[in-house]
Scaffold this motif. Structure first.
Motif, PDB file in Angstrom:
ATOM      1  N   GLU A 110      42.915  45.388  48.576  1.00  0.00           N
ATOM      2  CA  GLU A 110      44.182  44.569  48.616  1.00  0.00           C
ATOM      3  C   GLU A 110      44.976  45.489  47.627  1.00  0.00           C
ATOM      4  OE1 GLU A 110      43.274  40.634  46.661  1.00  0.00           O
ATOM      5  OE2 GLU A 110      41.288  41.757  46.529  1.00  0.00           O
ATOM      6  N   SER A 111      46.364  45.479  48.163  1.00  0.00           N
ATOM      7  CA  SER A 111      47.397  46.176  47.577  1.00  0.00           C
ATOM      8  C   SER A 111      48.750  45.529  47.736  1.00  0.00           C
ATOM      9  CB  SER A 111      47.747  47.586  48.316  1.00  0.00           C
ATOM     10  OG  SER A 111      47.725  47.159  49.919  1.00  0.00           O
ATOM     11  N   LEU A 146      48.920  41.562  42.477  1.00  0.00           N
ATOM     12  CA  LEU A 146      48.420  42.732  41.627  1.00  0.00           C
ATOM     13  C   LEU A 146      49.331  43.493  40.923  1.00  0.00           C
ATOM     14  CD1 LEU A 146      46.088  44.173  44.565  1.00  0.00           C
ATOM     15  CD2 LEU A 146      45.466  42.624  42.677  1.00  0.00           C
ATOM     16  N   ARG A 151      42.628  46.734  44.547  1.00  0.00           N
ATOM     17  CA  ARG A 151      41.489  46.256  44.285  1.00  0.00           C
ATOM     18  C   ARG A 151      40.535  46.379  45.355  1.00  0.00           C
ATOM     19  NH1 ARG A 151      42.406  40.498  43.496  1.00  0.00           N
ATOM     20  NH2 ARG A 151      43.297  41.044  41.397  1.00  0.00           N
ATOM     21  N   THR A 153      36.975  45.750  47.268  1.00  0.00           N
ATOM     22  CA  THR A 153      35.682  44.901  47.137  1.00  0.00           C
ATOM     23  C   THR A 153      34.778  45.429  48.249  1.00  0.00           C
ATOM     24  OG1 THR A 153      37.028  43.065  46.840  1.00  0.00           O
ATOM     25  CG2 THR A 153      34.713  42.725  47.404  1.00  0.00           C
ATOM     26  N   VAL A 158      33.210  44.647  43.125  1.00  0.00           N
ATOM     27  CA  VAL A 158      34.840  44.550  43.090  1.00  0.00           C
ATOM     28  C   VAL A 158      35.067  45.965  42.181  1.00  0.00           C
ATOM     29  CG1 VAL A 158      37.012  43.349  42.735  1.00  0.00           C
ATOM     30  CG2 VAL A 158      35.014  42.317  43.417  1.00  0.00           C
ATOM     31  N   TYR A 159      36.059  46.820  42.623  1.00  0.00           N
ATOM     32  CA  TYR A 159      36.733  47.704  42.016  1.00  0.00           C
ATOM     33  C   TYR A 159      38.161  47.212  41.652  1.00  0.00           C
ATOM     34  CZ  TYR A 159      32.465  50.355  43.639  1.00  0.00           C
ATOM     35  OH  TYR A 159      31.283  50.577  43.721  1.00  0.00           O
ATOM     36  N   ASP A 160      38.393  47.080  40.372  1.00  0.00           N
ATOM     37  CA  ASP A 160      39.694  46.525  40.341  1.00  0.00           C
ATOM     38  C   ASP A 160      40.584  47.505  39.428  1.00  0.00           C
ATOM     39  OD1 ASP A 160      42.170  45.125  39.780  1.00  0.00           O
ATOM     40  OD2 ASP A 160      41.270  43.144  39.331  1.00  0.00           O
ATOM     41  N   SER A 162      44.141  47.297  39.786  1.00  0.00           N
ATOM     42  CA  SER A 162      45.532  46.960  39.757  1.00  0.00           C
ATOM     43  C   SER A 162      46.083  46.707  38.567  1.00  0.00           C
ATOM     44  CB  SER A 162      45.219  45.536  40.292  1.00  0.00           C
ATOM     45  OG  SER A 162      44.846  44.580  39.425  1.00  0.00           O
ATOM     46  N   ASN A 165      45.127  43.643  36.751  1.00  0.00           N
ATOM     47  CA  ASN A 165      43.873  43.642  35.787  1.00  0.00           C
ATOM     48  C   ASN A 165      44.132  44.499  34.527  1.00  0.00           C
ATOM     49  OD1 ASN A 165      40.993  43.233  35.592  1.00  0.00           O
ATOM     50  ND2 ASN A 165      40.991  45.703  35.807  1.00  0.00           N
TER      51      ASN A 165
END
Length: 177
Positions: A110-111, A146, A151, A153, A158-160, A162, A165
């Motif tokens: 996700e971006s 974000l 982020r 997945t 999940v590696y966040d 952002s 976060n």
């Protein structure tokens, strides 16, 4: 009941892999799942207890005649047991077995904007090193909430990284003090 679908998928994968057709079976299952998505007529037919075994087999033969023998055999078993409606979830489980065998996994990145293929390749390489997977099948999803960063997945992890976060973590640290 998902255990049943996984057992079917695992057995199908093992037979298909032994016969060297595991890739084409996966492709067939993907196409079948896509074709069945939202097909109410198929599910009505598949779940109708009044439909005879002969009609189910005729349907399987007419519809799936071009698939590899291991898949055709499974379809025949599903027709006998009146379980054709399990096909979409069997396809999902088969893909899991296929991915595990090939040491690959799906990754959602996700971006805040659509990433270029070069950016996705770099992110993929970094996560391959981090996770040990041989290959990551990357999908980019735009998520303006974000604020910045990404982020990722992979499976259920999940590696966040952002900005949203980071701000949330900063806010939590202020509330603890």
């Amino acid at each position: 009941m998902a255990i049943v679908q996984d057992k079917y998928a695992q057995s199908l994968f093992e037979v298909a892999q032994a016969q060297g057709v595991h890739e084409s079976v996966r492709q067939d299952l993907v196409e079948i799942k896509e074709g069945l998505a939202g097909n109410k007529a198929f599910f009505a037919f598949a779940e109708d207890p009044k439909v005879s075994s002969e009609k189910r087999h005729a349907f399987v033969e007419a519809t799936f005649s071009g698939v590899d023998k291991p898949l055709r055999n499974l379809l025949s078993i599903l027709a006998d047991k009146k379980q054709l409606a399990l096909l979409p979830s069997i396809a999902d489980y088969y893909t899991e077995h296929y991915n595990k065998f090939n040491n690959q996994q799906y990754m959602k990145v996700e971006s805040v904007y659509a990433l270029s293929s070069e950016e996705l390749d770099e992110i993929g390489k970094a996560f391959i090193k981090r996770t040990g997977y041989k290959k990551l099948l990357i999908e980019n999803v735009v998520n303006s909430t974000l604020i910045g960063g990404i982020r990722a997945t992979i499976g259920t992890t999940v590696y966040d990284g952002s900005v949203a976060n980071e701000l949330t973590q900063l806010e939590k640290s202020f509330h603890k003090q």
